[in-house]
Design an enzyme around this catalytic site. Structure first.
Site, PDB file in Angstrom:
ATOM      1  N   GLY A 155     -10.318   4.286  -0.989  1.00 12.19           N
ATOM      2  CA  GLY A 155     -10.726   2.907  -0.740  1.00 12.19           C
ATOM      3  C   GLY A 155      -9.893   1.937  -1.550  1.00 12.19           C
ATOM      4  O   GLY A 155     -10.340   1.441  -2.594  1.00 12.19           O
ATOM      5  N   TYR A 156      -8.674   1.684  -1.083  1.00 15.22           N
ATOM      6  CA  TYR A 156      -7.803   0.705  -1.758  1.00 15.22           C
ATOM      7  C   TYR A 156      -7.698  -0.575  -0.915  1.00 15.22           C
ATOM      8  O   TYR A 156      -8.061  -1.646  -1.351  1.00 15.22           O
ATOM      9  CB  TYR A 156      -6.392   1.270  -1.964  1.00 15.22           C
ATOM     10  CG  TYR A 156      -6.264   2.387  -2.986  1.00 15.22           C
ATOM     11  CD1 TYR A 156      -7.325   2.770  -3.785  1.00 15.22           C
ATOM     12  CD2 TYR A 156      -5.057   3.061  -3.148  1.00 15.22           C
ATOM     13  CE1 TYR A 156      -7.196   3.794  -4.720  1.00 15.22           C
ATOM     14  CE2 TYR A 156      -4.917   4.082  -4.084  1.00 15.22           C
ATOM     15  CZ  TYR A 156      -5.983   4.446  -4.864  1.00 15.22           C
ATOM     16  OH  TYR A 156      -5.845   5.441  -5.770  1.00 15.22           O
ATOM     17  N   SER A 169      -8.657   6.124   5.719  1.00 16.49           N
ATOM     18  CA  SER A 169      -8.442   7.362   6.477  1.00 16.49           C
ATOM     19  C   SER A 169      -9.531   8.367   6.162  1.00 16.49           C
ATOM     20  O   SER A 169      -9.920   8.534   4.988  1.00 16.49           O
ATOM     21  CB  SER A 169      -7.090   7.983   6.127  1.00 16.49           C
ATOM     22  OG  SER A 169      -6.052   7.111   6.451  1.00 16.49           O
ATOM     23  N   GLU A 189       1.088  10.067  -3.930  1.00 18.99           N
ATOM     24  CA  GLU A 189       1.006   9.951  -2.473  1.00 18.99           C
ATOM     25  C   GLU A 189       2.402   9.935  -1.871  1.00 18.99           C
ATOM     26  O   GLU A 189       2.696  10.651  -0.942  1.00 18.99           O
ATOM     27  CB  GLU A 189       0.269   8.688  -2.045  1.00 18.99           C
ATOM     28  CG  GLU A 189       0.427   8.479  -0.527  1.00 18.99           C
ATOM     29  CD  GLU A 189      -0.455   7.413   0.082  1.00 18.99           C
ATOM     30  OE1 GLU A 189      -0.847   6.499  -0.620  1.00 18.99           O
ATOM     31  OE2 GLU A 189      -0.725   7.531   1.287  1.00 18.99           O
TER      32      GLU A 189
END
Ligand SMILES: Cc1cc2nc3c(=O)[nH]c(=O)nc-3n(C[C@H](O)[C@H](O)[C@H](O)COP(=O)(O)OP(=O)(O)OC[C@H]3O[C@@H](n4cnc5c(N)ncnc54)[C@H](O)[C@@H]3O)c2cc1C
Length: 402
Positions: A137-138, A171, A254
Site C-alpha cells: 500500500g504505497y 496488486s 523491487e
C-alpha cells in the site's frame, strides 16, 4: 570481472539441476515448459496443490529466502549460488522460487532489516512457507511517482494507530492476508520525514477492497480504503517517521527482483519459436529481415542486461550496496517487454486478436494477453521517466534541477 565458477559453485549447480529434475512441477513438457502456455492467475489457481508442494520442497532445501540469514529461517546462501539457482530454475522454466511474491521480494527483506525480533518470528516463517501473502500500500490517487506526497494518515491513539485514507493500484490486494502500508503520521514534518510504515491485516475492521479491472480483462489490483482502521503500535515497521527509509530499501529490492534476465531469455526463445511457426507472405516470419532485425536488437539488449547485472553483482561481492543501479535493468526490461508483445502480435497478424479459449488462438492466446499486460508492468515499481531520473541523478551525477 571474473566469469569462471569455482568447483564448489559447479557442484552446487549440479545439485540444483538434480533437484529441478525431481521437483520442478513444469518438468517433462506441457505448455508452460514449451513456453506455449499462459502463466496467468487462473492457471496458477488450477495448479495450486502442485505449486504448494514445490514451495515446500524448496523450503526443505533452504532455497526460499535463499540469501536471508539462517537465524530467521533463510538459506544463508551466497550471491553467486543465488545467481546459479535463479539461472538454472529459469532455464528449467520452474515456477518462482517461493510463492509469497511480495513477501519474498521486499516485505521480508524490510522486516529482516527494520523489524523487531517479535516481527521476524511472527512474519518470516509464514512468508517462507507461503502461508501468508502480502500486498503493498504505497500509491494513492495523486501520489505515485511523487510517493512522498502521500496523504493516507495514521493518528496515534494509546497503543494503536487509527488509519484513514485511500490507496490505489494495490496488486493482489484481494488475495493478500497482509499489507505493508505507508501512512503520514506527522503532517508538520518535511514530507519525507513524516511517513511511517505499518503492517496491516487485510481483515481488520474498516478495510475495504474494490478490485480494478485492467485492459487485459483481469483484475490484478484494487483500490483499498481505510475507514478508521485500528492497528496495534507493535505492527509498526521501523521507528515512527522512518517509513521513507524502509521504502527506499524495499523499492531497491523491487527493482532488482523485477529485473530478471533469465525470464527475458525465455521470452525471446518463445518469440523466436513463434516466428518460426507463423507464416507471413508465404514464408516463415523468421525469414523476414525486419523480424530478424527486431529479434536481434532485443537479444542484444538482453545480453546488455546480463552483463550489467554481472557488473552490479561484482559490486555487491566487493561489499558495496546497490540501489539506484537496479533502475538500469528495470528500464531495459520495461522497453523489451513492450517490444516483445508488439513483435508477437505483428507476427501473429489477425490471429493476434484471439483471446485464450478462442478456436485458432495461437499458443492459446498467450501473446495477446501478454501484449495487453506488459505495458502496465512498465509503470509498476516506477515509470521509465522515474528510472531515468534515478539513473541521471544518482548514477551519472547529473544536476537535479535544470
Ligand atoms: C501493474 C501495476 C502494479 C502496481 N502495483 C502497485 C502496488 O502493488 N502497490 C502500489 O502502491 N502501487 C502499485 N502500482 C502503482 C505504481 O507504483 C504507480 O502507478 C507508479 O508509481 C506511477 O504513479 P502514477 O500512476 O500516480 O503516475 P504519475 O506519477 O502521475 O505519472 C504520470 C506520468 O508523469 C511522469 N512523471 C511523473 N513525475 C515525473 C518526474 N519527476 N519526472 C519525469 N516524469 C514524471 C510519469 O513518468 C508518468 O509518465 C502499480 C501500478 C501498475 C501499473
Amino acid at each position: 570481472m571474473d566469469f569462471s565458477f569455482s568447483e564448489r559453485e559447479e557442484a552446487f549447480r549440479r545439485e540444483v539441476r538434480e533437484f529441478l529434475a525431481a521437483n520442478n512441477p513444469n518438468r517433462g513438457g506441457g505448455a508452460a515448459a514449451r513456453g506455449e502456455g499462459e502463466d496467468d492467475l487462473e492457471s496458477a489457481m488450477d495448479r495450486l496443490p502442485k505449486l504448494l508442494a514445490w514451495n515446500q520442497a524448496l523450503v526443505e532445501k533452504g532455497w526460499v529466502g535463499f540469501h536471508w540469514p539462517r537465524e530467521v529461517g533463510g538459506g544463508g546462501g551466497g550471491l553467486i549460488e543465488q545467481m546459479i539457482l535463479k539461472q538454472e530454475s529459469g532455464k528449467a522454466r520452474a515456477p518462482m522460487l517461493g510463492l509469497s511474491y511480495m513477501g519474498l521480494a521486499w516485505v521480508g527483506p524490510g522486516i529482516i532489516k527494520y523489524g523487531t525480533e517479535q516481527q521476524k518470528r511472527r512474519f518470516i516463517p509464514a512468508i517462507l512457507e507461503a502461508r501468508e501473502h502480502w500486498c503493498t500500500g504505497y500509491s494513492e490517487p495523486g501520489s505515485g511517482s511523487d510517493l512522498a506526497s502521500l496523504r493516507c494518515s495514521a493518528v496515534r491513539d494509546g497503543d494503536h494507530y487509527v488509519i484513514s485514507g485511500q490507496k490505489t493500484w494495490t496488486s493482489l490486494a484481494m488475495w493478500s492476508q497482509w499489507m505493508i502500508l505507508l501512512v503520514r503520521t506527522d503532517p508538520a514534518a518535511p514530507k519525507h520525514r513524516g511517513i511511517t510504515c505499518l503492517l496491516v491485516p487485510m481483515d481488520a475492521a474498516g478495510v475495504e477492497v474494490r478490485p480494478i479491472k485492467a485492459m487485459n480483462g483481469e483484475t490484478p489490483f484494487a483500490e483499498v480504503f481505510f475507514n478508521d482502521v485500528r492497528v496495534p503500535v507493535e505492527n509498526r515497521l521501523g521507528a515512527e517517521g522512518q517509513g521513507w527509509d524502509v521504502t527506499k530499501h524495499a523499492l531497491a529490492n523491487e527493482r532488482s527482483s523485477i529485473a530478471e534476465v533469465t525470464a527475458m531469455v525465455n521470452h525471446l526463445d518463445d518469440l523466436e519459436r513463434l516466428a518460426k511457426k507463423c507464416k507471413s507472405n508465404g514464408r516463415a516470419a523468421i525469414e523476414d529481415p525486419l523480424v530478424r532485425q527486431r529479434l536481434a536488437r532485443m537479444k542484444t539488449m538482453v545480453e546488455a542486461m546480463r552483463l550489467t547485472g554481472l557488473r552490479f553483482l561484482t559490486k555487491q561481492l566487493r561489499g558495496d550496496e546497490i540501489g539506484a543501479e537496479t533502475s538500469v535493468n528495470k528500464l531495459l526490461r520495461a522497453e523489451l517487454e513492450v517490444e516483445i508483445g508488439r513483435l508477437a502480435l505483428d507476427i501473429e497478424g489477425r490471429y493476434g486478436a484471439l483471446v485464450k479459449g478462442s478456436p485458432g488462438a495461437i499458443d492459446n492466446g498467450k501473446w495477446q494477453r501478454q501484449a495487453l499486460t506488459w505495458p502496465s508492468y512498465v509503470i509498476g515499481g516506477g515509470t521509465p521517466n522515474i528510472q531515468r531520473n534515478v539513473i541521471a541523478e544518482r548514477l551519472l551525477g547529473l544536476p537535479h534541477d535544470v
